[in-house]
Structure formats: structure tokens, C-alpha cells
Design an enzyme around this catalytic site. Sequence first.
Site, PDB file in Angstrom:
ATOM      1  CB  THR A  81       3.521 -30.010  -9.357  1.00 20.33           C
ATOM      2  OG1 THR A  81       3.613 -29.431  -8.055  1.00 20.33           O
ATOM      3  CG2 THR A  81       4.909 -30.284  -9.895  1.00 20.33           C
ATOM      4  CG  PHE A 352      -1.553 -28.817  -0.142  1.00 18.76           C
ATOM      5  CD1 PHE A 352      -1.252 -29.605   0.953  1.00 18.76           C
ATOM      6  CD2 PHE A 352      -2.010 -27.538   0.081  1.00 18.76           C
ATOM      7  CE1 PHE A 352      -1.414 -29.126   2.242  1.00 18.76           C
ATOM      8  CE2 PHE A 352      -2.180 -27.047   1.369  1.00 18.76           C
ATOM      9  CZ  PHE A 352      -1.875 -27.852   2.453  1.00 18.76           C
ATOM     10  CB  CYS A 353       1.505 -31.102  -5.849  1.00 16.78           C
ATOM     11  SG  CYS A 353       2.295 -32.610  -5.283  1.00 16.78           S
ATOM     12  CG  ASN A 354      -1.043 -24.787  -6.163  1.00 19.39           C
ATOM     13  OD1 ASN A 354      -0.326 -23.864  -6.533  1.00 19.39           O
ATOM     14  ND2 ASN A 354      -2.349 -24.803  -6.388  1.00 19.39           N
TER      15      ASN A 354
END
Length: 817
Positions: A81, A352-354
Site C-alpha cells: 500500500t 496484508f496491505c497489498n
Amino acid sequence: MENVYGNPHSQNISSKLTHDTVEQVRYRILAHFHTSPEDYTVIFTAGSTAALKLVAEAFPWVSPGPQSSGSRFCYLTDSHTSVVGMREVTAAMNITSIPVRPEDMWLAEEEDAAAASDPNGQPLHLFCYPAQSNFSGTRYPLSWIEEVKSGRMRPVSGPGKWFVLLDAAAYVGTSPLDLSVHRADFVPLSFYKIFGFPTGLGALLVNSRSAPLLRKTYFGGGTAAAYLAEEDFYIPRESVAERFEDGTISFLDVIALKHGFDVLERLTGGMENIRQHTFTLAQYTYAALSTLRYPNGAPVVQIYSDSEFSSPEVQGPVISFNVLDDNGNIIGYSQVDKMASLHNIHVRTGCFCNTGACQRHLGISDEMIKKHLQAGHVCGDDVDLIDGQPTGSVRISFGYMSTLEDAQAFLRFIIATRLRPSHGQPLPLATPGEAGALPAESKAQHAVPATRARRSPSPQEDASPDSRVWDNSPTTVDAVSLRPPLLETTRTQQTPSEKAAGIPDGGLGSHIVTNLFLYPIKSCAAFEVTRWPLGNQGLLYDRSWMVVNHNGICLSQKQEPRLCLIQPFIDLQQRIMVIKAQGMEPIAVPLEENSKPAQICQSKVCADRVNTYDCGEKISSWLSKFFGRPCHLIKQSSDFQRNARRKRGKDQSACTTATLSLVNEAQYLLINRSSVLELQQQLSTSDENGKEELFPVNNLISRFRANIITNGTRAFEEEKWDEISVGSLHFQVVGPCHRCQMICIDQQTGQRNRNVFQKLSERRERKVNFGLYLMHTSLDLSSPCYLSVGSQVLPVLKENIEHYDLPASEKHQEVIS
């Protein structure tokens, strides 16, 4: 302990020591990445995210104009992110951002190099990609750096010179990175991903050829060679690091890095050993997971990967997956997370911030992401399934301290929770040579033999009989034999409430209240009553107090199971609460604040801010003695109102407001005894003589920590209720109670039994729901209102729901309801 370090922006002895030590750490960092101060500069930042933001703000972007199409910011869609967020900075400068799929880059690798653009042309472009995907562990070729910089490989077509930012944060924790070979222009990294400490400290490594191009807009303390306050005059320092490190850096944390590198080298022998060790563990675990099958041949997990874990060149020590049932349906990651924690395994869940990699691997379209947001799902929450489709996955990672034993503990957890013991599957054979690559000296000093339990759970943590799933397993690494747990079988007598209501033990009758419980101290033992007054927050004094640690953080049984051993009793006539615990003298606490003003403190309950006051040193000392660590008892302030707004009824625009005590979500929690009985049957076992033994019903009831227990006619029929009436009192159903690991804790002993959550999970299939949250629809407290055991419960069914097929007698009962 041995030195005094001062602010490095001064000339005294302690400040000079700080400056010199920090510079030495910079050299150590560069040496770790096989480079020198001549080729790279270390700029300390607040983390890898801050390093990325610095590049976005300082890169020499060229806006589009008559003579130029302008700069391009390109990033791999499989990016964190924090990388994707750089596009907001570039957008403000009118710079075009272009996402590039991994497939497009792999295709560009195969294109004819003759089509390369001029690497020295204008304008300047930036391409960002991760050395390792933080979602799947995929390792992208480091050769892309030189290919893109030279112009032989282009993320997008067009003239201009390309610079490369290599996001190395996930990669360098378990792999060596040689910047003398792979000369990226910018390399952000985070040190806690390497050492675990210090957090909040990262760095941007800047190639010396690229550093002069960076432009600074803001200047802070320590970055100026000279400036004037009354005139627009500012000269930056010559050193790139000093120019970009605004203010005082976190110098004590920076100095700690030296010790981190020293320990890492001493324990492991270097990053190459760590790379081989962690990859071997991941490869072993991947192979074992891939072969797990249900009796019908269906796979137990779905793994999201771009490789077959053939080499550490293409795959990091990360496995991203979802657990499946035997029909191929995905089991939500939140449920897997809760089960894993019962086995002392902590996993990462979600995207997972992706988001880019999550969409690609799980097949989630852009429209679905927006639809999930409308349904209430946001990044990082526990909404794991929407319309049966996953919103994220489960991720496990291995570090240099991980062992073969850790990998096998995880595999045993998957086998124990998904495959019946009779269908238990052996783990793959692994020899010490295959199971890790740390040097022999390091292993001898720090590794733990895989044939021995590395950590025995404490009695409060996991001393229930079902721990024999572990204890009876062969301790060698070649196989696991999982045996069914043995459960305690002592049956309890009827409770006072049941006797008062005239309820036969285990009998089924019409809908009536069989038990009433309140929990004066949040997460402590229940106080059972047969008749109790109501307040505007629910049962009077229910969850009015809570125990907090020395930092003011609320303690729950998930962190401190012994909370259930603290028994509060409320005496309404004497206006006191008496608190008892084994081995402790009883202590009394007044029900209301004293006349003297109490010091108000702020705490949090389920993300809500609440005003509370400390109940004094006497009870604090009592609790601290019992738990063996500093604790305080706090009570919600009587003049503080905490609201929970819930939509209700046909008109979705109409809302009712409920005032809450220190409860998690609602004023009341109701469970149906028939639902408990069905769960009891699932938990039943047979003794050595073949006689069936049942888990005590009242033990199960206590685990669900409900206020109102009803005697229903069918298991889980309460999930069709929309409202209920108890005498003259009316309640709105707020929703189901999503259960967590606390139901595994025996409320009489504080010991855990994983089987309860496991069986409930199997019965409920998706979300582990049990019980209903209720709130008042209207409550007139001008005269006292009471709830009583023996009162009739009249439910109102939800409209437009699917009805189960019922026997005629039950259909008649349902119509009456």
C-alpha cells in the site's frame, strides 16, 4: 548503560559521541548491503513507508507540457500500500501513474532489446517494484534494475530516462542484497523486519548518482547550513543524509542497530545462511501442505503462489493460503486465526496491505472490492467472507529464529483442526540437513532439537486434557499420530436458578428464562441471580468495572485466563461489591463513587473511548498480588454515556440508540439451552469401556458468558428471532454474537480446551456464531423494572426468512410465537 548520548546537533562531548556512533552505524549498514559511502547514502527515516514518501516528494518529476509528455510513475500491482500511495503525491504534481502487472513485466523481459529507448533522454521516470511480494513471497528478478535503467526493458513505452526504486523491506529480512551488483537508485527498508527491534526506524539508501537530482521543499532542524528568518534565504547542508533527515533522528534506536547486526552475525553466520535456512523451512511446509487431503481426496488448503518453491531465487519464506472444507469451500481467515491462537500460533490475515496481489491471487475484481466496502468490509477487519467469497487469506512467515519444530507445530495444527484423528496424516520425513542451513556452531548454541518440545504451556495457558493431542504425539520428526482428546466428564448439579424455575435437569420446555447472570467486572466470574433490576445500560451493574494493566489497557481472559477465578458478589442493600478469589481475603468495593471527586481517566473498550475512575490503591494492591503484576480496577463514570447506534425495523432510516456499559457490543446476550445441548452432543466422547461421556451442560453455558439463558424447543432456533418480549419488557435482536477463543476457557479453572471452539466451528461452518445480542426497544425506569428466572419468553420471527421443515407440533408452536 555505559555511555551518555546527547543530541547530535551540538558540539559537546556526549553529542559528538552520538554523531560519531551514528556515522559508524551508517558504515555498518552499507557494509551489510555490500556497498560503501562512495556509492550510497543512508538516510534514516521513520520506517520504509516514510522512505517511500520521501522519494515521492523529492523525485525530479517533470509535469507534462507542450514539449514533453511529462514523467511517468510506474509501480508493480503486486506492491505494498505504501508504494501505491505514492501516486497521490504524484497526482498533485499532475504526473501520470501507471500500474504494471507482473505478467506485463515478464513479457517485457522477452521483448527484443533492440527496441530499447535512450537511457539518457528526458523526461525522468520512476519504476517501483518489490524484491519480494509481501503477499505471496514471490521474488521478482533483481536483474530488472539494470534492465530498466539501461532502457533495455521498459514498464511502459515512450522516451525518457528510467530510475528504479527497489522496495526491499520484505526481502532483506531473510536474504542478502548486494548493491554493488544490483544498483537500484532508491532502496527503502525497515530494520524491525530484520531484527524485530527497533520499531519505527527505517532508512532510504540512495545511489550517489541519483542523490543530486532529489529536490527538497521543506527544511527542518539540522538540515540547514544557513538560513534567515526574515528573508527567503536558505542554504542546505552538503551531506545528503543531513539534508534530508529533518529534526533530531532517533539516535538511540540507530545506535541499537549496531548490536542488531552484531547479534545477527554471531547467531547465524550471515544472511546467506538465513536465506537457505528460512527457505528450506518454507519449502518443507509448502510440500506438506500441498499433499494434505480429505478422505474424499479434496485438498485441505489452497496456496497462492507464483512458484513451486523450487529456489530461494524465486520464492521467499512466506506461504499465503486459505483453508478449505471437504467440499472445496473456503473457511474464513478470521476463523482460522482464532483456531491458530489456541495452538499458540500467530498468523497474519487479510490482504496484508497489498490489495493488488490479493485481487490477482483470489480473483477479486475492482467492482467486488467496492462492493465489499459497501458491505462494511475495510482493510484489516475480520470480515473474511462476503457471499461465500474470501476477502483475504492467511499468511505464515519464517525468520532466522524459526525451527523445524515450528513448521511441524503448524502442520499439526492444520491436521488436528481439519482432519479427523482417524484420518491423521503423517508429516513428511525431514533430516536435520534438509531442515535448516544455519552453521553447526550456531545450531549447537541456539537451535532447539526438533525431538523435544521447545516450550511447555503454562497451566493457565493450555493445561486442559486435550493437550494430549500434543503430548501423546510421537516426538520424532518423521510422523504425527493424532489421538482424540479425552474430556472431563463430571456432571454438575442443577443451579439455584434452575431449581427456582422448576426446570428438570437437561429438560426441554417452552421458551422461559432458566438462568440470569451478570458480570460486574468485565471478563471476571459470573454473578448468578434469580431476579435482578434493570438499568438504562442493561442488567444493573453488569460490566460496570474492568481490570486494567499498568498502562491502562483492559485485560481479558484471552490474555489473562485467571480473571475467571475472581468472583464478584453484589449486595444491593449494603451498596457494596465483595470480591473473592482462592487464597485471597475477600475485599469490598463501593458500588458508587465516593463523595470526594474521583480522578477521571480515559480507557478504551472495543475502540470506544470511555471515561472511568480508579477504584483505589487497596483493590489495586489486591489484584496486583493475585496476578503477580501491577493491575487496577476501574469503573465507568456514572455521568459518562457510551452509545451504540443500531438500525432496526422495516424502516432502515430509523435508528435506536442504546447506552452501553463496558460490554463489547450490546446490552444483553442471550443463549438457548437447546443449542448448548446440541454442542454438548458433539463434544461427547467414549470412555475405555465404550460408555458415552458428556461434557457438563452448565460448564458449557458458563463459557458463553450470557446474561439470559432460555429453555428453547430447537437448537439455534433463536437465530430466526427479530424481537423478544419477557413479561412487559421488549428487546430488539441486534445480531448474532461472533465467538472468539474465550469460549475455550473453563470458567471454573481458567484452563483452555481447544475442542469447544473447534466443534462449534464445525457445526456453524462459516462464522462461529453462538447467542444473540439484545437491546431495549423502550424502557421506562420511572418505576423499578426486573428480569426474573421463570419468566416466559415470546419471540417474534424475522420476516422473509427460510423456514426449516418442522414437525407438526413444532410448526404449531412457531405460529403461536
